[in-house]
Design a protein around this motif. Sequence first.
Motif, PDB file in Angstrom:
ATOM      1  N   GLU A  55     -36.595  49.000  34.006  1.00  0.00           N
ATOM      2  CA  GLU A  55     -36.830  50.253  33.788  1.00  0.00           C
ATOM      3  C   GLU A  55     -38.328  50.323  33.533  1.00  0.00           C
ATOM      4  OE1 GLU A  55     -36.477  51.154  28.827  1.00  0.00           O
ATOM      5  OE2 GLU A  55     -35.120  49.712  29.226  1.00  0.00           O
ATOM      6  N   ARG A  56     -39.231  49.250  33.295  1.00  0.00           N
ATOM      7  CA  ARG A  56     -40.485  49.277  33.491  1.00  0.00           C
ATOM      8  C   ARG A  56     -41.531  50.085  34.317  1.00  0.00           C
ATOM      9  NH1 ARG A  56     -43.335  45.244  36.124  1.00  0.00           N
ATOM     10  NH2 ARG A  56     -41.890  43.675  36.044  1.00  0.00           N
ATOM     11  N   ARG A  57     -40.935  49.955  35.558  1.00  0.00           N
ATOM     12  CA  ARG A  57     -41.063  51.062  36.449  1.00  0.00           C
ATOM     13  C   ARG A  57     -41.116  52.016  36.966  1.00  0.00           C
ATOM     14  NH1 ARG A  57     -45.361  47.943  38.688  1.00  0.00           N
ATOM     15  NH2 ARG A  57     -44.784  46.173  39.397  1.00  0.00           N
ATOM     16  N   LEU A  58     -39.582  52.484  36.109  1.00  0.00           N
ATOM     17  CA  LEU A  58     -38.916  54.129  36.074  1.00  0.00           C
ATOM     18  C   LEU A  58     -40.264  54.684  35.269  1.00  0.00           C
ATOM     19  CD1 LEU A  58     -35.532  53.930  36.219  1.00  0.00           C
ATOM     20  CD2 LEU A  58     -36.618  54.488  37.684  1.00  0.00           C
ATOM     21  N   ARG A  59     -40.537  53.895  34.016  1.00  0.00           N
ATOM     22  CA  ARG A  59     -41.283  54.527  32.754  1.00  0.00           C
ATOM     23  C   ARG A  59     -42.259  54.947  33.226  1.00  0.00           C
ATOM     24  NH1 ARG A  59     -40.194  54.190  27.277  1.00  0.00           N
ATOM     25  NH2 ARG A  59     -37.784  53.050  27.249  1.00  0.00           N
ATOM     26  N   PHE A  75     -31.505  57.549  32.445  1.00  0.00           N
ATOM     27  CA  PHE A  75     -32.996  57.355  32.756  1.00  0.00           C
ATOM     28  C   PHE A  75     -32.965  58.107  32.829  1.00  0.00           C
ATOM     29  CE2 PHE A  75     -32.213  52.950  33.822  1.00  0.00           C
ATOM     30  CZ  PHE A  75     -33.490  52.598  32.733  1.00  0.00           C
ATOM     31  N   HIS A  76     -33.854  59.553  32.774  1.00  0.00           N
ATOM     32  CA  HIS A  76     -33.919  60.540  32.897  1.00  0.00           C
ATOM     33  C   HIS A  76     -35.453  61.725  33.528  1.00  0.00           C
ATOM     34  CE1 HIS A  76     -34.910  65.384  31.799  1.00  0.00           C
ATOM     35  NE2 HIS A  76     -34.002  65.550  32.463  1.00  0.00           N
ATOM     36  N   GLN A  77     -35.838  62.015  33.926  1.00  0.00           N
ATOM     37  CA  GLN A  77     -37.388  62.720  34.258  1.00  0.00           C
ATOM     38  C   GLN A  77     -37.478  63.372  33.343  1.00  0.00           C
ATOM     39  OE1 GLN A  77     -38.791  62.265  37.981  1.00  0.00           O
ATOM     40  NE2 GLN A  77     -40.391  61.576  37.246  1.00  0.00           N
ATOM     41  N   ARG A  78     -37.787  64.139  32.436  1.00  0.00           N
ATOM     42  CA  ARG A  78     -38.351  65.709  31.877  1.00  0.00           C
ATOM     43  C   ARG A  78     -38.234  66.999  33.130  1.00  0.00           C
ATOM     44  NH1 ARG A  78     -40.437  65.304  25.897  1.00  0.00           N
ATOM     45  NH2 ARG A  78     -39.416  63.470  25.229  1.00  0.00           N
ATOM     46  N   SER A  79     -39.054  66.586  34.278  1.00  0.00           N
ATOM     47  CA  SER A  79     -39.326  67.519  35.035  1.00  0.00           C
ATOM     48  C   SER A  79     -38.687  67.622  36.353  1.00  0.00           C
ATOM     49  CB  SER A  79     -41.134  66.882  36.250  1.00  0.00           C
ATOM     50  OG  SER A  79     -40.681  65.939  36.468  1.00  0.00           O
ATOM     51  N   LEU A  83     -30.546  62.910  37.050  1.00  0.00           N
ATOM     52  CA  LEU A  83     -30.360  61.355  35.736  1.00  0.00           C
ATOM     53  C   LEU A  83     -29.873  60.606  36.845  1.00  0.00           C
ATOM     54  CD1 LEU A  83     -30.108  61.076  32.935  1.00  0.00           C
ATOM     55  CD2 LEU A  83     -27.570  61.793  33.640  1.00  0.00           C
ATOM     56  N   ILE A  84     -30.436  59.001  36.852  1.00  0.00           N
ATOM     57  CA  ILE A  84     -30.229  58.270  37.139  1.00  0.00           C
ATOM     58  C   ILE A  84     -29.581  56.935  36.378  1.00  0.00           C
ATOM     59  CG2 ILE A  84     -30.650  55.043  37.374  1.00  0.00           C
ATOM     60  CD1 ILE A  84     -33.282  56.692  38.774  1.00  0.00           C
ATOM     61  N   SER A  85     -27.819  56.332  36.616  1.00  0.00           N
ATOM     62  CA  SER A  85     -27.190  55.793  35.930  1.00  0.00           C
ATOM     63  C   SER A  85     -26.575  54.466  36.763  1.00  0.00           C
ATOM     64  CB  SER A  85     -25.572  56.905  35.564  1.00  0.00           C
ATOM     65  OG  SER A  85     -25.227  56.786  36.751  1.00  0.00           O
ATOM     66  N   TYR A  99     -29.034  52.503  45.888  1.00  0.00           N
ATOM     67  CA  TYR A  99     -29.694  54.322  46.357  1.00  0.00           C
ATOM     68  C   TYR A  99     -29.986  55.517  45.469  1.00  0.00           C
ATOM     69  CZ  TYR A  99     -28.701  51.806  51.316  1.00  0.00           C
ATOM     70  OH  TYR A  99     -29.235  51.220  51.872  1.00  0.00           O
ATOM     71  N   ASP A 100     -29.131  55.160  44.925  1.00  0.00           N
ATOM     72  CA  ASP A 100     -29.191  56.550  43.848  1.00  0.00           C
ATOM     73  C   ASP A 100     -30.569  56.825  43.543  1.00  0.00           C
ATOM     74  OD1 ASP A 100     -28.325  58.866  42.036  1.00  0.00           O
ATOM     75  OD2 ASP A 100     -28.062  57.369  40.326  1.00  0.00           O
ATOM     76  N   ILE A 101     -31.044  55.379  42.919  1.00  0.00           N
ATOM     77  CA  ILE A 101     -32.355  54.875  42.595  1.00  0.00           C
ATOM     78  C   ILE A 101     -33.244  56.015  43.515  1.00  0.00           C
ATOM     79  CG2 ILE A 101     -34.188  53.580  41.332  1.00  0.00           C
ATOM     80  CD1 ILE A 101     -31.783  52.084  40.219  1.00  0.00           C
TER      81      ILE A 101
END
Length: 116
Positions: A55-59, A75-79, A83-85, A99-101
Amino acid sequence: MSGVWVFKDGLVRRVEHPGQDEEGSSSGGGGGGGRRKVLVHVPSGEVVTSYEVLERRLRELGWERYVNDPCLLLFHQRSTVHLISVPRDFARFRLVHMYDIVVKTRNVFQVRDAAA
């Protein structure tokens, strides 16, 4: 193409070694000869060992926690529309999640063989 097609949990997938568990033991999945895989944050070389690290790295990349689901961390990125689940329990974090990440954060994360 060798292997066996297996239907499990509503998904069909090809299993290379049907005698082994499709997800691998604690390997994070994948059937890579039984080698354990890890998710690595490339810029720092840090291995993702918990969801706090992930989560720290994704933020840092602009991803935010999305809705409060009892079974999943989302996790979602507004731009983007991505969606990462991942399962809420880190012990269930598998190769498919890694691999999804990797796909959704190009050049930032890699899946590597764990050091022995």
